[in-house]
Write a protein that holds these residues in place. Structure first.
Motif, short mmCIF file in Angstrom:
data_model
loop_
_atom_site.label_atom_id
_atom_site.label_comp_id
_atom_site.label_asym_id
_atom_site.label_seq_id
_atom_site.Cartn_x
_atom_site.Cartn_y
_atom_site.Cartn_z
N UNK A 43 0.81 -1.23 0.00
CA UNK A 43 0.00 0.00 0.00
C UNK A 43 0.84 1.27 0.00
N UNK A 44 2.11 1.20 0.46
CA UNK A 44 2.91 2.41 0.58
C UNK A 44 3.34 2.95 -0.78
N UNK A 45 3.69 2.12 -1.70
CA UNK A 45 4.16 2.58 -3.01
C UNK A 45 3.11 3.38 -3.77
N UNK A 46 1.86 2.90 -3.84
CA UNK A 46 0.85 3.74 -4.51
C UNK A 46 0.66 5.08 -3.82
N UNK A 47 0.69 5.08 -2.50
CA UNK A 47 0.53 6.34 -1.77
C UNK A 47 1.68 7.29 -2.06
N UNK A 48 2.90 6.77 -2.04
CA UNK A 48 4.07 7.60 -2.34
C UNK A 48 4.02 8.10 -3.78
N UNK A 49 3.54 7.25 -4.68
CA UNK A 49 3.45 7.66 -6.08
C UNK A 49 2.43 8.78 -6.25
N UNK A 50 1.31 8.68 -5.53
CA UNK A 50 0.29 9.73 -5.61
C UNK A 50 0.81 11.04 -5.05
N UNK A 51 1.54 10.95 -3.91
CA UNK A 51 2.11 12.15 -3.31
C UNK A 51 3.11 12.80 -4.24
N UNK A 52 3.99 11.99 -4.85
CA UNK A 52 5.00 12.53 -5.75
C UNK A 52 4.35 13.14 -6.99
N UNK A 53 3.24 12.56 -7.42
CA UNK A 53 2.54 13.11 -8.58
C UNK A 53 2.01 14.51 -8.28
N UNK A 54 1.47 14.68 -7.06
CA UNK A 54 0.99 16.01 -6.67
C UNK A 54 2.14 16.99 -6.53
N UNK A 55 3.26 16.52 -5.94
CA UNK A 55 4.43 17.38 -5.80
C UNK A 55 4.98 17.80 -7.16
N UNK A 57 3.33 18.14 -9.95
CA UNK A 57 2.41 19.10 -10.55
C UNK A 57 2.61 20.50 -9.95
N UNK A 58 2.67 20.56 -8.62
CA UNK A 58 2.88 21.85 -7.95
C UNK A 58 4.23 22.44 -8.31
N UNK A 59 5.26 21.58 -8.33
CA UNK A 59 6.60 22.05 -8.65
C UNK A 59 6.66 22.62 -10.06
N UNK A 60 6.08 21.93 -11.02
CA UNK A 60 6.12 22.39 -12.41
C UNK A 60 5.42 23.74 -12.55
N UNK A 61 4.28 23.90 -11.89
CA UNK A 61 3.55 25.17 -11.96
C UNK A 61 4.35 26.30 -11.33
N UNK A 62 4.91 26.02 -10.14
CA UNK A 62 5.68 27.05 -9.43
C UNK A 62 6.92 27.45 -10.20
N UNK A 63 7.62 26.46 -10.75
CA UNK A 63 8.86 26.76 -11.46
C UNK A 63 8.58 27.61 -12.70
N UNK A 98 18.57 23.16 -13.42
CA UNK A 98 18.36 21.74 -13.12
C UNK A 98 16.86 21.46 -13.02
N UNK A 99 16.39 20.33 -13.54
CA UNK A 99 14.94 20.05 -13.54
C UNK A 99 14.34 19.82 -12.16
N UNK A 100 15.16 19.62 -11.13
CA UNK A 100 14.64 19.33 -9.80
C UNK A 100 14.64 20.52 -8.85
N UNK A 101 15.08 21.71 -9.29
CA UNK A 101 15.22 22.83 -8.37
C UNK A 101 14.67 24.12 -8.98
N UNK A 102 14.20 25.01 -8.09
CA UNK A 102 13.88 26.38 -8.47
C UNK A 102 14.01 27.25 -7.22
N UNK A 103 14.68 28.37 -7.34
CA UNK A 103 14.89 29.27 -6.21
C UNK A 103 13.66 30.15 -6.03
N UNK A 104 13.23 30.33 -4.78
CA UNK A 104 12.05 31.13 -4.50
C UNK A 104 12.37 32.48 -3.86
#
Length: 326
Positions: A43-55, A57-63, A98-104
């Motif tokens: 059960x943990x992997x699907x939950x982690x995958x859902x959380x990462x999917x939301x992260x 989405x938010x990261x792409x919009x913010x960046x 870098x695709x994993x970072x953005x300064x705020x």
């Protein structure tokens, strides 16, 4: 006869048993724990995958929003003055490439004079700034102070103190005039050291070191950046905010800060108007400003170390990128 019987007994003992042996049964508590672990693993992997999917989405919009803002005049930043300090630009572009970072938000470090009021000093609660009573940032410099600037600050502190009534009259007169854009900018960043110290509230000399907040796409990328900041560059007060709506890394080092009160709440100042003590107080304040310069110099050196450490950790080559034109 006895010999034949003994031989028969030996043959039976040596022969493999035809009776099936019972299988080992795990205790009930071990079976329960194993079942729980299996259930968690499924059960943990699907939950982690859902959380990462939301992260993601938010990261792409913010960046996208942040990078679009950085392309405008003077760039866009969440720091009080609203644009990026030039010293922060190389590290900022390195991370944002870098695709994993953005300064705020960021601040390269500053030397400042800050005026405030506290509840003990007669205000109606907490530190006040941005109004007629509390003047906030009286002076701010993101670069090393020149000897001329230090002398101007020292002399300004020995001018006759300004009263609250005088300040209100000056503010009313200034409100009737229309300052130019250059004058507004100069007042905002504190380029001018010409001011009169207040006779009320508190005035402090502050040296505040580099700070940067970086939004990360994953916890793994956040840990990599934190390792570069803490282990490689010595920014010991850095940290990671656990995953929520966003994963944020704050890079800072409090060891290079300085906060010295120059005027206390009752108007008592370290710079006396008395001729007998004036020379001593002038020298003391001048040396405090020199110490602030030394701390800011070390601060800039560590920023350079951080740039190289981040480039090595995240595997991005450092390239010279020009700041957005104003």
């Amino acid at each position: 006869m006895e010999a034949e019987f003994e031989a028969l007994v030996i043959d039976v003992a040596a022969a493999p048993s035809a009776v099936p042996q019972p299988k080992a049964v795990k205790p009930v508590h071990e079976r329960s724990a194993e079942s729980t672990r299996t259930k968690q693993a499924t059960t943990s992997n699907p939950t982690a995958a859902m959380l990462q999917k939301r992260l993601d989405k938010t990261f792409a919009e913010d960046k996208k929003r942040i990078l679009d803002g950085l392309e405008t005049a003077r760039g866009c930043d969440n720091s009080p003055k609203g644009f990026v300090d030039p010293v922060c630009l190389p590290l900022m572009y390195l991370l944002n490439a870098h695709p994993d970072y953005v300064t705020t938000s960021s601040c390269s470090g500053r030397i400042a004079l800050f005026h405030s009021l506290t509840s003990e000093g007669g205000s109606d609660g907490g530190v006040k700034r941005g109004n007629l009573k509390a003047r906030g940032w009286v002076f701010v410099s993101h670069e090393l102070l020149t000897d001329r600037q230090k002398s101007e600050i020292v002399e300004s502190m020995h001018n006759p103190p300004i009263t609250l009534d005088d300040k209100c009259e000056q503010a009313a007169a200034a409100a009737s005039a229309q300052p130019s854009e250059a004058q507004e900018y100069q007042a905002h960043v504190g380029e001018s050291t010409t001011f009169s110290p207040p006779s009320y509230g508190e005035l402090s000399l502050k040296c505040e070191p580099f700070v940067m907040h970086v939004q990360c796409r994953t916890m793994e990328s956040a840990k990599t950046l934190l390792s570069a900041a803490v282990s490689d560059a010595g920014f010991r007060n850095s940290g990671v905010v656990p995953p929520g709506a966003r994963i944020m890394v704050g890079i800072r080092h409090a060891g290079l800060s300085l906060d010295v009160p120059l005027i206390l709440g009752d108007g008592v100042a370290i710079c006396s108007q008395d001729e007998n003590t004036s020379l001593m107080s002038r020298q003391y304040l001048f040396e405090l400003l020199t110490l602030s310069n030394q701390k800011l110099t070390e601060n800039f050196r560590r920023i350079g170390i951080l740039e190289r450490a981040v480039a090595k950790r995240i595997g991005t080559e450092m390239t010279a990128v020009e700041a957005p034109s104003s």
